[in-house]
Design a protein around this motif. Structure first.
Motif, PDB file in Angstrom:
ATOM      1  N   MET A   5       0.817  -1.190   0.000  1.00 48.50           N
ATOM      2  CA  MET A   5       0.000   0.000   0.000  1.00 48.50           C
ATOM      3  C   MET A   5       0.866   1.262   0.000  1.00 48.50           C
ATOM      4  SD  MET A   5      -3.059   0.841  -0.165  1.00 48.50           S
ATOM      5  CE  MET A   5      -4.277   2.010   0.221  1.00 48.50           C
ATOM      6  N   THR A   6       1.973   1.247   0.705  1.00 45.52           N
ATOM      7  CA  THR A   6       2.812   2.433   0.755  1.00 45.52           C
ATOM      8  C   THR A   6       3.454   2.718  -0.599  1.00 45.52           C
ATOM      9  OG1 THR A   6       4.696   1.157   1.524  1.00 45.52           O
ATOM     10  CG2 THR A   6       3.315   2.183   3.212  1.00 45.52           C
ATOM     11  N   ALA A   7       3.713   1.686  -1.383  1.00 44.98           N
ATOM     12  CA  ALA A   7       4.289   1.903  -2.713  1.00 44.98           C
ATOM     13  C   ALA A   7       3.289   2.624  -3.610  1.00 44.98           C
ATOM     14  CB  ALA A   7       4.706   0.575  -3.326  1.00 44.98           C
ATOM     15  N   VAL A   8       2.021   2.251  -3.505  1.00 47.62           N
ATOM     16  CA  VAL A   8       0.975   2.904  -4.299  1.00 47.62           C
ATOM     17  C   VAL A   8       0.826   4.357  -3.862  1.00 47.62           C
ATOM     18  CG1 VAL A   8      -1.489   2.918  -4.831  1.00 47.62           C
ATOM     19  CG2 VAL A   8      -0.251   0.748  -4.710  1.00 47.62           C
ATOM     20  N   ARG A   9       0.857   4.580  -2.566  1.00 45.82           N
ATOM     21  CA  ARG A   9       0.733   5.944  -2.042  1.00 45.82           C
ATOM     22  C   ARG A   9       1.913   6.801  -2.490  1.00 45.82           C
ATOM     23  NH1 ARG A   9      -0.863   6.249   3.958  1.00 45.82           N
ATOM     24  NH2 ARG A   9      -2.826   5.690   2.992  1.00 45.82           N
ATOM     25  N   LYS A  10       3.104   6.242  -2.451  1.00 43.92           N
ATOM     26  CA  LYS A  10       4.291   6.975  -2.876  1.00 43.92           C
ATOM     27  C   LYS A  10       4.225   7.301  -4.368  1.00 43.92           C
ATOM     28  CE  LYS A  10       9.285   6.899  -2.754  1.00 43.92           C
ATOM     29  NZ  LYS A  10      10.482   6.196  -2.333  1.00 43.92           N
ATOM     30  N   LEU A  11       3.776   6.342  -5.155  1.00 38.88           N
ATOM     31  CA  LEU A  11       3.631   6.563  -6.594  1.00 38.88           C
ATOM     32  C   LEU A  11       2.605   7.664  -6.865  1.00 38.88           C
ATOM     33  CD1 LEU A  11       4.255   5.779  -9.524  1.00 38.88           C
ATOM     34  CD2 LEU A  11       2.393   4.110  -9.352  1.00 38.88           C
ATOM     35  N   LEU A  12       1.488   7.623  -6.167  1.00 37.58           N
ATOM     36  CA  LEU A  12       0.456   8.642  -6.345  1.00 37.58           C
ATOM     37  C   LEU A  12       0.987  10.020  -5.952  1.00 37.58           C
ATOM     38  CD1 LEU A  12      -2.435   9.408  -7.039  1.00 37.58           C
ATOM     39  CD2 LEU A  12      -3.054   8.889  -4.682  1.00 37.58           C
ATOM     40  N   HIS A  13       1.716  10.090  -4.850  1.00 36.81           N
ATOM     41  CA  HIS A  13       2.314  11.352  -4.413  1.00 36.81           C
ATOM     42  C   HIS A  13       3.272  11.891  -5.474  1.00 36.81           C
ATOM     43  CE1 HIS A  13       4.022  14.373  -1.787  1.00 36.81           C
ATOM     44  NE2 HIS A  13       5.222  13.917  -2.074  1.00 36.81           N
ATOM     45  N   THR A  14       4.082  11.030  -6.049  1.00 35.08           N
ATOM     46  CA  THR A  14       5.039  11.432  -7.081  1.00 35.08           C
ATOM     47  C   THR A  14       4.325  11.939  -8.326  1.00 35.08           C
ATOM     48  OG1 THR A  14       6.632   9.824  -6.244  1.00 35.08           O
ATOM     49  CG2 THR A  14       6.996  10.662  -8.471  1.00 35.08           C
ATOM     50  N   VAL A  15       3.277  11.251  -8.737  1.00 37.49           N
ATOM     51  CA  VAL A  15       2.520  11.661  -9.924  1.00 37.49           C
ATOM     52  C   VAL A  15       1.845  13.011  -9.685  1.00 37.49           C
ATOM     53  CG1 VAL A  15       0.507  11.095 -11.353  1.00 37.49           C
ATOM     54  CG2 VAL A  15       2.190   9.331 -10.809  1.00 37.49           C
ATOM     55  N   LEU A  16       1.265  13.197  -8.505  1.00 38.06           N
ATOM     56  CA  LEU A  16       0.618  14.476  -8.196  1.00 38.06           C
ATOM     57  C   LEU A  16       1.644  15.604  -8.127  1.00 38.06           C
ATOM     58  CD1 LEU A  16      -2.039  13.430  -5.547  1.00 38.06           C
ATOM     59  CD2 LEU A  16      -2.413  14.089  -7.924  1.00 38.06           C
ATOM     60  N   TRP A  17       2.801  15.339  -7.527  1.00 38.84           N
ATOM     61  CA  TRP A  17       3.858  16.350  -7.478  1.00 38.84           C
ATOM     62  C   TRP A  17       4.267  16.749  -8.895  1.00 38.84           C
ATOM     63  CZ3 TRP A  17       8.752  16.158  -9.525  1.00 38.84           C
ATOM     64  CH2 TRP A  17       9.589  17.234  -9.209  1.00 38.84           C
ATOM     65  N   TYR A  18       4.483  15.762  -9.744  1.00 49.12           N
ATOM     66  CA  TYR A  18       4.901  16.027 -11.122  1.00 49.12           C
ATOM     67  C   TYR A  18       3.843  16.835 -11.870  1.00 49.12           C
ATOM     68  CZ  TYR A  18       6.670  15.272 -15.818  1.00 49.12           C
ATOM     69  OH  TYR A  18       7.147  15.469 -17.075  1.00 49.12           O
ATOM     70  N   ALA A  19       2.584  16.488 -11.691  1.00 46.64           N
ATOM     71  CA  ALA A  19       1.503  17.203 -12.378  1.00 46.64           C
ATOM     72  C   ALA A  19       1.440  18.661 -11.904  1.00 46.64           C
ATOM     73  CB  ALA A  19       0.173  16.509 -12.126  1.00 46.64           C
ATOM     74  N   ARG A  20       1.607  18.901 -10.607  1.00 48.59           N
ATOM     75  CA  ARG A  20       1.585  20.273 -10.090  1.00 48.59           C
ATOM     76  C   ARG A  20       2.765  21.073 -10.621  1.00 48.59           C
ATOM     77  NH1 ARG A  20      -0.781  22.327  -5.811  1.00 48.59           N
ATOM     78  NH2 ARG A  20       1.161  22.998  -4.852  1.00 48.59           N
ATOM     79  N   GLU A  21       3.926  20.462 -10.712  1.00 44.11           N
ATOM     80  CA  GLU A  21       5.096  21.152 -11.256  1.00 44.11           C
ATOM     81  C   GLU A  21       4.917  21.431 -12.748  1.00 44.11           C
ATOM     82  OE1 GLU A  21       7.822  22.396  -9.764  1.00 44.11           O
ATOM     83  OE2 GLU A  21       7.046  21.780  -7.816  1.00 44.11           O
ATOM     84  N   LEU A  22       4.376  20.483 -13.453  1.00 39.56           N
ATOM     85  CA  LEU A  22       4.196  20.614 -14.893  1.00 39.56           C
ATOM     86  C   LEU A  22       3.196  21.710 -15.246  1.00 39.56           C
ATOM     87  CD1 LEU A  22       5.110  19.280 -17.555  1.00 39.56           C
ATOM     88  CD2 LEU A  22       3.112  17.811 -17.382  1.00 39.56           C
TER      89      LEU A  22
END
Length: 63
Positions: free
Chosen positions: A1-18
């Motif tokens: 579960m933590t891997a999915v949460r980390k992946l989601l956090h990374t994707v959201l961070w990238y989208a906000r930066e983009l």
């Protein structure tokens, strides 16, 4: 579960930066640090100021 949460956090961070969404958050933090007594401009005011600054800058030339 933590891997999915980390992946989601990374994707959201990238989208906000983009999309530039995180730029306003960084501006607010810097504004509070350098001008603690001044009110922080709203997101709309910030966008208007940034747009005006970008329009006033002379465009780069390739030649």
């Amino acid at each position: 579960m933590t891997a999915v949460r980390k992946l989601l956090h990374t994707v959201l961070w990238y989208a906000r930066e983009l999309t530039g969404e995180a730029e306003y958050d960084r501006y607010c933090a810097r504004h509070r640090r350098h001008h603690p007594d001044a009110p922080v401009p709203s997101r709309r005011e910030y966008q208007r100021t940034r747009t005006a600054q970008r329009e006033c800058e002379s465009p780069g030339r390739c030649c």
